[in-house]
Write a protein that holds these residues in place. Structure first.
Motif, PDB file in Angstrom:
ATOM      1  N   MET A   1       0.848  -1.190   0.000  1.00  0.00           N
ATOM      2  CA  MET A   1       0.000   0.000   0.000  1.00  0.00           C
ATOM      3  C   MET A   1       0.888   1.246   0.000  1.00  0.00           C
ATOM      4  O   MET A   1       1.754   1.407   0.854  1.00  0.00           O
ATOM      5  N   ALA A   2       0.677   2.124  -0.951  1.00  0.00           N
ATOM      6  CA  ALA A   2       1.509   3.299  -1.149  1.00  0.00           C
ATOM      7  C   ALA A   2       1.447   4.300   0.005  1.00  0.00           C
ATOM      8  O   ALA A   2       2.389   5.047   0.221  1.00  0.00           O
ATOM      9  N   TYR A   3       0.377   4.325   0.745  1.00  0.00           N
ATOM     10  CA  TYR A   3       0.192   5.344   1.775  1.00  0.00           C
ATOM     11  C   TYR A   3       0.330   4.808   3.201  1.00  0.00           C
ATOM     12  O   TYR A   3      -0.014   5.491   4.157  1.00  0.00           O
ATOM     13  N   LYS A   4       0.854   3.616   3.344  1.00  0.00           N
ATOM     14  CA  LYS A   4       0.944   2.988   4.663  1.00  0.00           C
ATOM     15  C   LYS A   4       1.793   3.809   5.638  1.00  0.00           C
ATOM     16  O   LYS A   4       1.393   4.037   6.780  1.00  0.00           O
ATOM     17  N   GLU A   5       2.957   4.276   5.210  1.00  0.00           N
ATOM     18  CA  GLU A   5       3.844   5.043   6.090  1.00  0.00           C
ATOM     19  C   GLU A   5       3.230   6.402   6.431  1.00  0.00           C
ATOM     20  O   GLU A   5       3.290   6.850   7.575  1.00  0.00           O
ATOM     21  N   LEU A   6       2.623   7.066   5.460  1.00  0.00           N
ATOM     22  CA  LEU A   6       1.946   8.336   5.722  1.00  0.00           C
ATOM     23  C   LEU A   6       0.829   8.133   6.736  1.00  0.00           C
ATOM     24  O   LEU A   6       0.688   8.909   7.684  1.00  0.00           O
ATOM     25  N   ALA A   7       0.054   7.091   6.564  1.00  0.00           N
ATOM     26  CA  ALA A   7      -1.042   6.793   7.490  1.00  0.00           C
ATOM     27  C   ALA A   7      -0.518   6.545   8.901  1.00  0.00           C
ATOM     28  O   ALA A   7      -1.075   7.049   9.874  1.00  0.00           O
ATOM     29  N   ARG A   8       0.567   5.802   9.012  1.00  0.00           N
ATOM     30  CA  ARG A   8       1.158   5.522  10.324  1.00  0.00           C
ATOM     31  C   ARG A   8       1.563   6.817  11.020  1.00  0.00           C
ATOM     32  O   ARG A   8       1.277   7.037  12.188  1.00  0.00           O
ATOM     33  N   LYS A   9       2.206   7.711  10.266  1.00  0.00           N
ATOM     34  CA  LYS A   9       2.655   8.987  10.838  1.00  0.00           C
ATOM     35  C   LYS A   9       1.471   9.884  11.208  1.00  0.00           C
ATOM     36  O   LYS A   9       1.509  10.580  12.218  1.00  0.00           O
ATOM     37  N   ILE A  10       0.431   9.876  10.397  1.00  0.00           N
ATOM     38  CA  ILE A  10      -0.749  10.689  10.711  1.00  0.00           C
ATOM     39  C   ILE A  10      -1.402  10.192  11.994  1.00  0.00           C
ATOM     40  O   ILE A  10      -1.685  10.985  12.900  1.00  0.00           O
ATOM     41  N   VAL A  11      -1.627   8.891  12.099  1.00  0.00           N
ATOM     42  CA  VAL A  11      -2.254   8.333  13.308  1.00  0.00           C
ATOM     43  C   VAL A  11      -1.395   8.645  14.530  1.00  0.00           C
ATOM     44  O   VAL A  11      -1.901   9.076  15.570  1.00  0.00           O
ATOM     45  N   GLU A  12      -0.109   8.459  14.404  1.00  0.00           N
ATOM     46  CA  GLU A  12       0.805   8.746  15.508  1.00  0.00           C
ATOM     47  C   GLU A  12       0.718  10.206  15.943  1.00  0.00           C
ATOM     48  O   GLU A  12       0.680  10.515  17.136  1.00  0.00           O
ATOM     49  N   ASN A  13       0.646  11.127  14.980  1.00  0.00           N
ATOM     50  CA  ASN A  13       0.690  12.550  15.285  1.00  0.00           C
ATOM     51  C   ASN A  13      -0.658  13.194  15.575  1.00  0.00           C
ATOM     52  O   ASN A  13      -0.708  14.372  15.913  1.00  0.00           O
ATOM     53  N   VAL A  14      -1.733  12.445  15.469  1.00  0.00           N
ATOM     54  CA  VAL A  14      -3.016  12.950  15.983  1.00  0.00           C
ATOM     55  C   VAL A  14      -3.208  12.482  17.420  1.00  0.00           C
ATOM     56  O   VAL A  14      -4.259  12.680  18.006  1.00  0.00           O
ATOM     57  N   GLY A  15      -2.183  11.871  17.967  1.00  0.00           N
ATOM     58  CA  GLY A  15      -2.240  11.436  19.359  1.00  0.00           C
ATOM     59  C   GLY A  15      -2.394   9.934  19.527  1.00  0.00           C
ATOM     60  O   GLY A  15      -2.644   9.453  20.627  1.00  0.00           O
ATOM     61  N   GLY A  16      -2.294   9.190  18.438  1.00  0.00           N
ATOM     62  CA  GLY A  16      -2.435   7.736  18.503  1.00  0.00           C
ATOM     63  C   GLY A  16      -3.878   7.309  18.335  1.00  0.00           C
ATOM     64  O   GLY A  16      -4.806   8.102  18.494  1.00  0.00           O
ATOM     65  N   LYS A  17      -4.046   6.025  18.019  1.00  0.00           N
ATOM     66  CA  LYS A  17      -5.405   5.538  17.749  1.00  0.00           C
ATOM     67  C   LYS A  17      -6.313   5.649  18.963  1.00  0.00           C
ATOM     68  O   LYS A  17      -7.517   5.820  18.822  1.00  0.00           O
ATOM     69  N   GLU A  18      -5.755   5.605  20.158  1.00  0.00           N
ATOM     70  CA  GLU A  18      -6.577   5.731  21.361  1.00  0.00           C
ATOM     71  C   GLU A  18      -7.112   7.148  21.563  1.00  0.00           C
ATOM     72  O   GLU A  18      -8.035   7.362  22.350  1.00  0.00           O
ATOM     73  N   ASN A  19      -6.573   8.130  20.825  1.00  0.00           N
ATOM     74  CA  ASN A  19      -7.042   9.509  20.926  1.00  0.00           C
ATOM     75  C   ASN A  19      -8.103   9.840  19.881  1.00  0.00           C
ATOM     76  O   ASN A  19      -8.669  10.924  19.883  1.00  0.00           O
ATOM     77  N   VAL A  20      -8.411   8.913  18.992  1.00  0.00           N
ATOM     78  CA  VAL A  20      -9.348   9.163  17.897  1.00  0.00           C
ATOM     79  C   VAL A  20     -10.727   8.620  18.247  1.00  0.00           C
ATOM     80  O   VAL A  20     -10.893   7.431  18.481  1.00  0.00           O
ATOM     81  N   ARG A  21     -11.709   9.521  18.291  1.00  0.00           N
ATOM     82  CA  ARG A  21     -13.106   9.103  18.476  1.00  0.00           C
ATOM     83  C   ARG A  21     -13.660   8.551  17.173  1.00  0.00           C
ATOM     84  O   ARG A  21     -14.338   7.536  17.142  1.00  0.00           O
ATOM     85  N   SER A  22     -13.399   9.287  16.091  1.00  0.00           N
ATOM     86  CA  SER A  22     -13.872   8.869  14.770  1.00  0.00           C
ATOM     87  C   SER A  22     -13.056   9.579  13.700  1.00  0.00           C
ATOM     88  O   SER A  22     -12.406  10.587  13.961  1.00  0.00           O
ATOM     89  N   VAL A  23     -13.105   9.031  12.503  1.00  0.00           N
ATOM     90  CA  VAL A  23     -12.464   9.660  11.355  1.00  0.00           C
ATOM     91  C   VAL A  23     -13.337   9.417  10.129  1.00  0.00           C
ATOM     92  O   VAL A  23     -13.864   8.318   9.934  1.00  0.00           O
ATOM     93  N   VAL A  24     -13.536  10.466   9.361  1.00  0.00           N
ATOM     94  CA  VAL A  24     -14.242  10.406   8.083  1.00  0.00           C
ATOM     95  C   VAL A  24     -13.413  11.222   7.099  1.00  0.00           C
ATOM     96  O   VAL A  24     -12.416  11.839   7.482  1.00  0.00           O
ATOM     97  N   HIS A  25     -13.822  11.231   5.854  1.00  0.00           N
ATOM     98  CA  HIS A  25     -13.142  12.111   4.907  1.00  0.00           C
ATOM     99  C   HIS A  25     -14.143  12.773   3.988  1.00  0.00           C
ATOM    100  O   HIS A  25     -15.266  12.302   3.811  1.00  0.00           O
ATOM    101  N   CYS A  26     -13.715  13.918   3.456  1.00  0.00           N
ATOM    102  CA  CYS A  26     -14.495  14.597   2.427  1.00  0.00           C
ATOM    103  C   CYS A  26     -13.646  14.574   1.166  1.00  0.00           C
ATOM    104  O   CYS A  26     -12.794  13.697   1.006  1.00  0.00           O
ATOM    105  N   ILE A  27     -13.797  15.518   0.298  1.00  0.00           N
ATOM    106  CA  ILE A  27     -13.102  15.499  -0.976  1.00  0.00           C
ATOM    107  C   ILE A  27     -11.589  15.636  -0.816  1.00  0.00           C
ATOM    108  O   ILE A  27     -10.832  14.986  -1.525  1.00  0.00           O
ATOM    109  N   THR A  28     -11.125  16.450   0.144  1.00  0.00           N
ATOM    110  CA  THR A  28      -9.682  16.683   0.280  1.00  0.00           C
ATOM    111  C   THR A  28      -9.132  16.484   1.681  1.00  0.00           C
ATOM    112  O   THR A  28      -7.937  16.605   1.889  1.00  0.00           O
ATOM    113  N   ARG A  29      -9.998  16.200   2.662  1.00  0.00           N
ATOM    114  CA  ARG A  29      -9.545  16.195   4.051  1.00  0.00           C
ATOM    115  C   ARG A  29      -9.904  14.936   4.817  1.00  0.00           C
ATOM    116  O   ARG A  29     -10.965  14.361   4.619  1.00  0.00           O
ATOM    117  N   LEU A  30      -9.014  14.584   5.727  1.00  0.00           N
ATOM    118  CA  LEU A  30      -9.336  13.602   6.756  1.00  0.00           C
ATOM    119  C   LEU A  30      -9.919  14.409   7.908  1.00  0.00           C
ATOM    120  O   LEU A  30      -9.317  15.398   8.338  1.00  0.00           O
TER     121      LEU A  30
END
Length: 109
Positions: free
Chosen positions: A1-30
């Motif tokens: 998967m081309a975006y695996k490393e980017l995804a890992r860094k994003i999850v890490e820098n939003v405070g980790g998966k335990e800090n996420v209540r929910s995630v959705v996306h629109c046309i350009t944003r997570l």
């Protein structure tokens, strides 16, 4: 998967998966709902390759990705083990005490 490393860094820098209540996306944003925005590393995310910028609006922590956001979203969901949803309806926020009435109205519009 081309975006695996980017995804890992994003999850890490939003405070980790335990800090996420929910995630959705629109046309350009997570669009994250975080338990504690203070745990997010906004400056690290803003300077990350693959991230355009970070915004906070309407009780959401928004990571602007661009047109390839569906692919990044899929990788983020897999990385964090989150439930999938590609859009958010106004009813999803109706009981969210962190969001003002004005913010909910703006999101609805």
């Amino acid at each position: 998967m081309a975006y695996k490393e980017l995804a890992r860094k994003i999850v890490e820098n939003v405070g980790g998966k335990e800090n996420v209540r929910s995630v959705v996306h629109c046309i350009t944003r997570l669009r994250f709902k975080l338990k504690d925005e203070g745990k997010a590393n906004t400056e690290v995310l803003k300077n990350m390759d693959g991230v355009v910028t970070v915004m906070k609006s309407g009780g959401q922590y928004q990571v602007v990705i661009g047109n390839h956001v569906p692919d990044v979203f899929e990788a983020v969901v897999k990385e964090g083990g989150f439930e999938t949803s590609t859009s958010q309806s106004p009813e999803d926020d109706s009981n969210d005490s962190d969001q003002s009435l004005l913010s909910r109205a703006i999101d609805t519009i």
